[in-house]
Design an enzyme around this catalytic site. Structure first.
Site, PDB file in Angstrom:
ATOM      1  N   MET A  49       0.838  -1.205   0.000  1.00  0.00           N
ATOM      2  CA  MET A  49       0.000   0.000   0.000  1.00  0.00           C
ATOM      3  C   MET A  49       0.873   1.256   0.000  1.00  0.00           C
ATOM      4  SD  MET A  49      -3.121   0.879   2.574  1.00  0.00           S
ATOM      5  CE  MET A  49      -2.070   1.704   3.767  1.00  0.00           C
ATOM      6  N   CYS A  50       0.391   2.254  -0.661  1.00  0.00           N
ATOM      7  CA  CYS A  50       1.106   3.524  -0.680  1.00  0.00           C
ATOM      8  C   CYS A  50       0.615   4.385   0.477  1.00  0.00           C
ATOM      9  CB  CYS A  50       0.849   4.251  -1.986  1.00  0.00           C
ATOM     10  SG  CYS A  50       1.157   3.230  -3.439  1.00  0.00           S
TER      11      CYS A  50
END
Lengths: 253, 253
Positions: free
Chosen positions: B1-2
């Site tokens: 995930m960013c």
């Protein structure tokens, strides 16, 4: 007058040396004290640094100068404002996407009545004549072709558009699509190509010499374009007024 | 995930403190090691820094952290690549011009089949789903309106487009036009507003406390949005899945 600097190379190349000379002209050895900007391509991407403050005093310029960014295509501009207030959004190079590529544009000169030219797909964010001219050029290219045309046709059309704009005043142009560097000389532009065997070069604006033989391999080909020659011991070609050159893979086509 | 980080303020504000915490998550306290980017608005202009290298090791990140850039609108993104290789052109935020304004976009999540969506005026330069989704959103806005519509209509349409994209997977969004910060929460997004009387805040990712009372005036209003709360001693609102908020002049509308 603003100062332009462009580089086109066949391998990622460090422009720091030339940048060092140019930055001194921004408010120190030259009168170009209304901001500066530089764009480096890295593959299809590009990174830009812009600062409305004089380059000779700019922290960002000091950082860029000290940080070795290697690139195949660079456009740099130091601004002396004549139209459009000193502000970040009026700082070259301007950037837009066309045909899935980032196009960057830097200009020196003045263009009479350029804001009367109708725009459609691209609109300026700032208030300079230059950004308006850039939007107009991209509009024309986009109207004519849905996708990138043959390179020769593209060069011919960019030259034609540059000549049309130049009819309105002074239009020294550096334009880049990340592959080719398109240069139109209205009044002042000079270029040179560095290739094997490499020699020494000494900056005109700073007491700094570099021996490119230490920095390069025999296959490197690097062309530089600037408003005025940046070095004293190299053989710059002073472009004729109204002439147009394109660089690709480091060489003049 | 960013990881996403956004700021919207009524006066130019220094984001360094929050940026410091976020940058540690880029390859140090977090697994987000495939590059990062940040965009700061200054008037109508904006400056962006992008680096495909991990933020915790990035020279550019160190420079940005140490250099006090005050801005009213900021979007920042640390990338964990899932679609699209690690490359400068795949690094958020993405930027395009619409209606004579720069729009910036950062996204975390995955979108199934988003590349089947037809594009017209805007084309991606890189290969991420995110940039494709951004181009699609701007295409829709441009098709619907020739010029900026009433703010309420704009908010409603952006929400609708975000919901449509979210139907294809995960779409946590930060979008900014230099005035408003539009935020859609698909799975993870939290926000808070700092205003008078200001207190202390301590970063979760770094042993660093700031006393905002020393840094601000009584009129300052600053909202922060982030994937996860960045500080331990402030009252973050965790957004509901599928919710949408807009910030302007520092406040949640």
């Amino acid at each position: 007058m603003c100062e332009l600097l462009g580089m086109n190379a066949n391998v990622p190349t460090d422009i720091c040396f030339s940048f060092a000379g140019l930055m001194r002209r921004g408010g120190q050895t030259g009168p170009h004290s209304d901001g500066w900007g530089i764009t480096f391509y890295d593959g299809k991407g590009c990174r830009s640094f812009h600062d409305p403050r004089p380059s000779a005093e700019s922290e960002i310029a000091r950082f860029v100068r000290g940080y070795s960014i290697k690139s195949t295509n660079v456009i740099c501009h130091i601004r002396r404002a004549n139209r459009g207030r000193v502000a970040l959004e009026n700082t070259h190079p301007f950037i837009r996407e066309l045909w899935g590529r980032y196009w960057t544009f830097a200009h020196n000169g003045q263009l009479k009545g350029v804001k009367n030219l109708t725009l459609s797909a691209y609109l300026p964010v700032g208030t300079t004549d230059s950004e308006h001219a850039f939007c107009w050029m991209l509009d024309r290219l986009r109207e004519r072709w849905d996708r990138p045309p043959a390179h020769k046709s593209l060069c011919r059309e960019i030259r034609r558009l540059a000549e049309e704009l130049n009819g309105r005043g002074v239009f020294n142009l550096l334009l880049c699509d990340g592959q080719s560097l398109f240069c139109f000389c209205s009044t002042n532009l000079a270029w040179l190509t560095r290739r094997y065997p490499f020699g020494n070069a000494t900056l005109l604006d700073e007491d700094l010499t570099v021996d490119f033989a230490q920095e390069t391999t025999a296959r490197d080909v690097v062309s530089m374009v600037a408003t005025r020659p940046l070095t004293r011991d190299e053989d710059w070609t002073i472009m004729d007024k109204g002439s147009f050159v394109v660089f690709r893979d480091g060489s003049c086509l």
